[in-house]
Design a protein around this motif. Sequence first.
Motif, PDB file in Angstrom:
ATOM      1  N   PHE A   1     -41.420 -19.417  47.738  1.00  0.00           N
ATOM      2  CA  PHE A   1     -40.029 -18.958  47.816  1.00  0.00           C
ATOM      3  C   PHE A   1     -39.884 -17.779  48.771  1.00  0.00           C
ATOM      4  O   PHE A   1     -38.870 -17.616  49.427  1.00  0.00           O
ATOM      5  CB  PHE A   1     -39.515 -18.581  46.423  1.00  0.00           C
ATOM      6  N   ILE A   2     -40.908 -16.959  48.809  1.00  0.00           N
ATOM      7  CA  ILE A   2     -40.875 -15.824  49.736  1.00  0.00           C
ATOM      8  C   ILE A   2     -40.817 -16.348  51.161  1.00  0.00           C
ATOM      9  O   ILE A   2     -39.986 -15.919  51.960  1.00  0.00           O
ATOM     10  CB  ILE A   2     -42.133 -14.951  49.556  1.00  0.00           C
ATOM     11  N   ASN A   3     -41.693 -17.300  51.424  1.00  0.00           N
ATOM     12  CA  ASN A   3     -41.716 -17.890  52.756  1.00  0.00           C
ATOM     13  C   ASN A   3     -40.367 -18.508  53.096  1.00  0.00           C
ATOM     14  O   ASN A   3     -39.848 -18.334  54.193  1.00  0.00           O
ATOM     15  CB  ASN A   3     -42.784 -18.978  52.800  1.00  0.00           C
ATOM     16  N   ASP A   4     -39.810 -19.226  52.140  1.00  0.00           N
ATOM     17  CA  ASP A   4     -38.549 -19.917  52.394  1.00  0.00           C
ATOM     18  C   ASP A   4     -37.414 -18.935  52.631  1.00  0.00           C
ATOM     19  O   ASP A   4     -36.570 -19.144  53.481  1.00  0.00           O
ATOM     20  CB  ASP A   4     -38.195 -20.841  51.223  1.00  0.00           C
ATOM     21  N   SER A   5     -37.408 -17.853  51.887  1.00  0.00           N
ATOM     22  CA  SER A   5     -36.249 -16.975  52.009  1.00  0.00           C
ATOM     23  C   SER A   5     -36.448 -15.830  52.990  1.00  0.00           C
ATOM     24  O   SER A   5     -35.533 -15.460  53.702  1.00  0.00           O
ATOM     25  CB  SER A   5     -35.846 -16.446  50.641  1.00  0.00           C
ATOM     26  N   LEU A   6     -37.651 -15.295  53.063  1.00  0.00           N
ATOM     27  CA  LEU A   6     -37.873 -14.160  53.974  1.00  0.00           C
ATOM     28  C   LEU A   6     -38.281 -14.601  55.367  1.00  0.00           C
ATOM     29  O   LEU A   6     -38.183 -13.844  56.314  1.00  0.00           O
ATOM     30  CB  LEU A   6     -38.992 -13.270  53.440  1.00  0.00           C
ATOM     31  N   GLY A   7     -38.758 -15.809  55.451  1.00  0.00           N
ATOM     32  CA  GLY A   7     -39.251 -16.293  56.736  1.00  0.00           C
ATOM     33  C   GLY A   7     -40.759 -16.204  56.777  1.00  0.00           C
ATOM     34  O   GLY A   7     -41.369 -15.398  56.067  1.00  0.00           O
ATOM     35  N   HIS A   8     -41.337 -17.033  57.640  1.00  0.00           N
ATOM     36  CA  HIS A   8     -42.788 -17.151  57.664  1.00  0.00           C
ATOM     37  C   HIS A   8     -43.474 -15.881  58.139  1.00  0.00           C
ATOM     38  O   HIS A   8     -44.554 -15.554  57.689  1.00  0.00           O
ATOM     39  CB  HIS A   8     -43.208 -18.334  58.531  1.00  0.00           C
ATOM     40  N   GLN A   9     -42.783 -15.166  59.046  1.00  0.00           N
ATOM     41  CA  GLN A   9     -43.440 -13.961  59.581  1.00  0.00           C
ATOM     42  C   GLN A   9     -43.709 -12.945  58.486  1.00  0.00           C
ATOM     43  O   GLN A   9     -44.803 -12.410  58.379  1.00  0.00           O
ATOM     44  CB  GLN A   9     -42.556 -13.338  60.642  1.00  0.00           C
ATOM     45  N   ALA A  10     -42.681 -12.712  57.688  1.00  0.00           N
ATOM     46  CA  ALA A  10     -42.838 -11.763  56.591  1.00  0.00           C
ATOM     47  C   ALA A  10     -43.855 -12.303  55.598  1.00  0.00           C
ATOM     48  O   ALA A  10     -44.694 -11.554  55.081  1.00  0.00           O
ATOM     49  CB  ALA A  10     -41.504 -11.523  55.909  1.00  0.00           C
ATOM     50  N   GLY A  11     -43.811 -13.603  55.363  1.00  0.00           N
ATOM     51  CA  GLY A  11     -44.767 -14.243  54.465  1.00  0.00           C
ATOM     52  C   GLY A  11     -46.186 -14.009  54.959  1.00  0.00           C
ATOM     53  O   GLY A  11     -47.072 -13.634  54.188  1.00  0.00           O
ATOM     54  N   ASP A  12     -46.368 -14.189  56.262  1.00  0.00           N
ATOM     55  CA  ASP A  12     -47.694 -13.984  56.854  1.00  0.00           C
ATOM     56  C   ASP A  12     -48.159 -12.548  56.669  1.00  0.00           C
ATOM     57  O   ASP A  12     -49.316 -12.280  56.361  1.00  0.00           O
ATOM     58  CB  ASP A  12     -47.663 -14.302  58.355  1.00  0.00           C
ATOM     59  N   ARG A  13     -47.238 -11.626  56.873  1.00  0.00           N
ATOM     60  CA  ARG A  13     -47.578 -10.202  56.739  1.00  0.00           C
ATOM     61  C   ARG A  13     -48.048  -9.914  55.312  1.00  0.00           C
ATOM     62  O   ARG A  13     -49.028  -9.223  55.089  1.00  0.00           O
ATOM     63  CB  ARG A  13     -46.345  -9.343  56.996  1.00  0.00           C
ATOM     64  N   LEU A  14     -47.311 -10.479  54.357  1.00  0.00           N
ATOM     65  CA  LEU A  14     -47.682 -10.258  52.958  1.00  0.00           C
ATOM     66  C   LEU A  14     -49.077 -10.832  52.659  1.00  0.00           C
ATOM     67  O   LEU A  14     -49.869 -10.197  51.975  1.00  0.00           O
ATOM     68  CB  LEU A  14     -46.641 -10.882  52.024  1.00  0.00           C
ATOM     69  N   LEU A  15     -49.334 -12.002  53.239  1.00  0.00           N
ATOM     70  CA  LEU A  15     -50.664 -12.601  53.024  1.00  0.00           C
ATOM     71  C   LEU A  15     -51.757 -11.697  53.593  1.00  0.00           C
ATOM     72  O   LEU A  15     -52.823 -11.544  53.013  1.00  0.00           O
ATOM     73  CB  LEU A  15     -50.738 -13.977  53.685  1.00  0.00           C
ATOM     74  N   GLN A  16     -51.439 -11.086  54.738  1.00  0.00           N
ATOM     75  CA  GLN A  16     -52.421 -10.175  55.342  1.00  0.00           C
ATOM     76  C   GLN A  16     -52.648  -8.967  54.434  1.00  0.00           C
ATOM     77  O   GLN A  16     -53.782  -8.519  54.240  1.00  0.00           O
ATOM     78  CB  GLN A  16     -51.937  -9.706  56.716  1.00  0.00           C
TER      79      GLN A  16
END
Length: 689
Positions: A306-321
């Motif tokens: 849901f984070i990826n879907d709503s915040l966008g993949h870039q932010a999702g990627d940052r969080l994963l990092q």
Amino acid sequence: MKQKLQNFQLSLVYKSLFDYNPNASYVLDTQGSFIIVNDATFTLTGRTEDELLSMNFIPLIREDHLEVTLMHFNEALQGKQRSFDTVILHKDGRSVDLRVIAVPILIQGEIHGVIGIAEDVTEKNKIQKELLVSKSQLQNMFNSLDVCVWTLDKESYTFKISPACEEIYGVTVKEFQEDWQIWRSFIHPEDQEEIESRYQEVLGGQSWTSEYRIISRDGKTKWLYNYVMPIKDEMGNIIRFDGVVTDISGRRKIEEDLHVMAFQDALTGLPNRRMFNKRLEKALKRAKKCNTKLAVMYLDLDRFKFINDSLGHQAGDRLLQLVSKRLTETMDDRTVISRQGGDEFSILIENVKDIQHIESIAKSLLHIITKPLQLEGYEYILTTSIGVSIYPDHADTADGLIKRADQAMYRAKESGKSNFKIYNPGMTQDLSRMMQVEQALHKALERNELSLYYQPIVDTCSSQINGFEALIRWKHAEWGFISPAEFIPIAEESSLIVPIGEWILQTACIENKKWRENGFPNTYVSVNISARQFEQDRFVQQVERILQETDMEPHYLRMEITETASMKNVENMIVKLNKLKDLGIQVVLDDFGTGYSSLSYLQKLPIKALKIDQSFIRGINQDSNQEAIVKTIIGMTKGLKMNVIAEGVEQKQQLEFLQELGCYKMQGYLFSKPIPLSAFAQLHDNRSI
Ligand code: C2E
Ligand code: MG
Ligand code: MG
């Protein structure tokens, strides 16, 4: 000589020498006309004797050589012997290179003409030219190749090296010539031992190829390819060493990059799945040999999609990092942490002592993941579900262990997320149970197996019950009660949630009216709405219809949506929430803190209340971090002028802690477990707790 020649007539000897000379021999008069010609002259010029004897030599000479040739002819006429090169034209038109010797014919002090001997040097010249060209080409190559070529004469120790040495080592040709062994001082310390021993082999007569590192004069580490060949004479004695050195740093870099790409996750820099498997295989061998245990942990971030879907993949990627950084910082160096893909991580722990050892690691992982993450000025809280499998208890192969850990993780998710589960053999059946549950759920509605239980929501300030949360219960004929945490996700997956959701809403409205009429006036019912249900296009119309059909006053109906449910399409969601608000229905954000929390986002939503997830309440008096989160959430709701409800309150200390922070609305076993409508009468004092 004279003695030996006495039997011969000298003039005949000269004639023979003249006639049979393989070079063209001829006599020219002072005008340049041919007087005598030998056979070789015919071949050379392509002309017959008659032709030649009736012509001058001038027409034979190629235009561009005429001037020089005439000059030599004239000098010969002046008594000088000449030797020169010229070019004539053969009768067939081709040029013939000649080396000419011109000797004056001097009889009694007077010059009568010139004897010429002309050798065809066309072929020789051609070879010479070619040699010259190839020599200069070789020289060019030698000078300009980035390959460094060298040769060492074993007798004289003369050393030649191409200028590329300068580019490679940072050492000039001159320096090399002064000390040809200088290359040894550049070998990388880690490669020194091996190269020195190979070097001794070469001196013994073996050829040598190897790749090794040097640190060049400018301090750069370079990879070199080295080929050395001892050259021997017929007797087998070494006379020379020839060698080639190439800078292969570029190629090595590509190879290393490829290796990294094949074994490293590009986003986080962690080992990838392939690498993890390799390391696990090795660790398994060690564990088998030393009789030790090892554990595989499988982590899956909760609701990350849901984070990826709503915040966008870039932010999702940052969080994963950020998450991977945390994992690496928490675990010691010997632990292998890998990203399996998506929001999944796996961890390999060797030398596991006992279950407690693993439990404490899993707990600390849950803990560090839950710490708020800062990203672009906002704070996010992620949680993870962890599954654990142990060698040799659960499997003895890498695949088996990963599979079991994954199954256990799945169970951790089902049992309420932010949780860990250690594998047990029953879980394998549980997966197929999912299918059975889905089948059975299809029939649950018609068979009247579903019912609603209600849990009071209390205002601890006034000790009054404000309302009740409706919680679904499913009693299967054979299996007994099945937890909503188990079957709601299955219903969501299969779209069964839509008819079930409708039934829940209807029942909640009907029963709320009943209890308001039976001793609990002015209390609302709070219904959980699943993400899938809320996302339905016709959701609001469905709610309106149910309100009408059940003749329900909208302000007695509340809805609980989870953060995840609300994340997907923010604009669309705001429209729906506003419509519900217009209908008079209050919406509460459920399980707050476990999904993703962005203040700016919360401000946008027409939501006036949130429920702190029970996992944080559980941490009160146990975990200062969890307490800090509770404090932050309550503080935040005050700032946003929102109501806050704490759920899962089981202990008096939790109640006091919450009250101190100004949170008075609560729900939990401390007040009452969820109960069926038939048990409402048992709530003492009828409506207060
Ligand atoms: P939820 O909405 O967060 O519900 C609260 C859960 O916490 C309920 O579990 C409740 O029984 C439990 N609980 C309440 N007080 C305490 C306490 O003091 N200690 C502990 N340990 N637990 C407490 P339940 O009924 O098993 O429901 C689990 C989840 O299933 C719910 O979480 C909700 O997400 C979902 N669910 C339940 N009923 C429905 C429903 O009618 N519709 C939908 N869509 N989801 C539902
Ligand atoms: Mg709820
Ligand atoms: Mg909840």
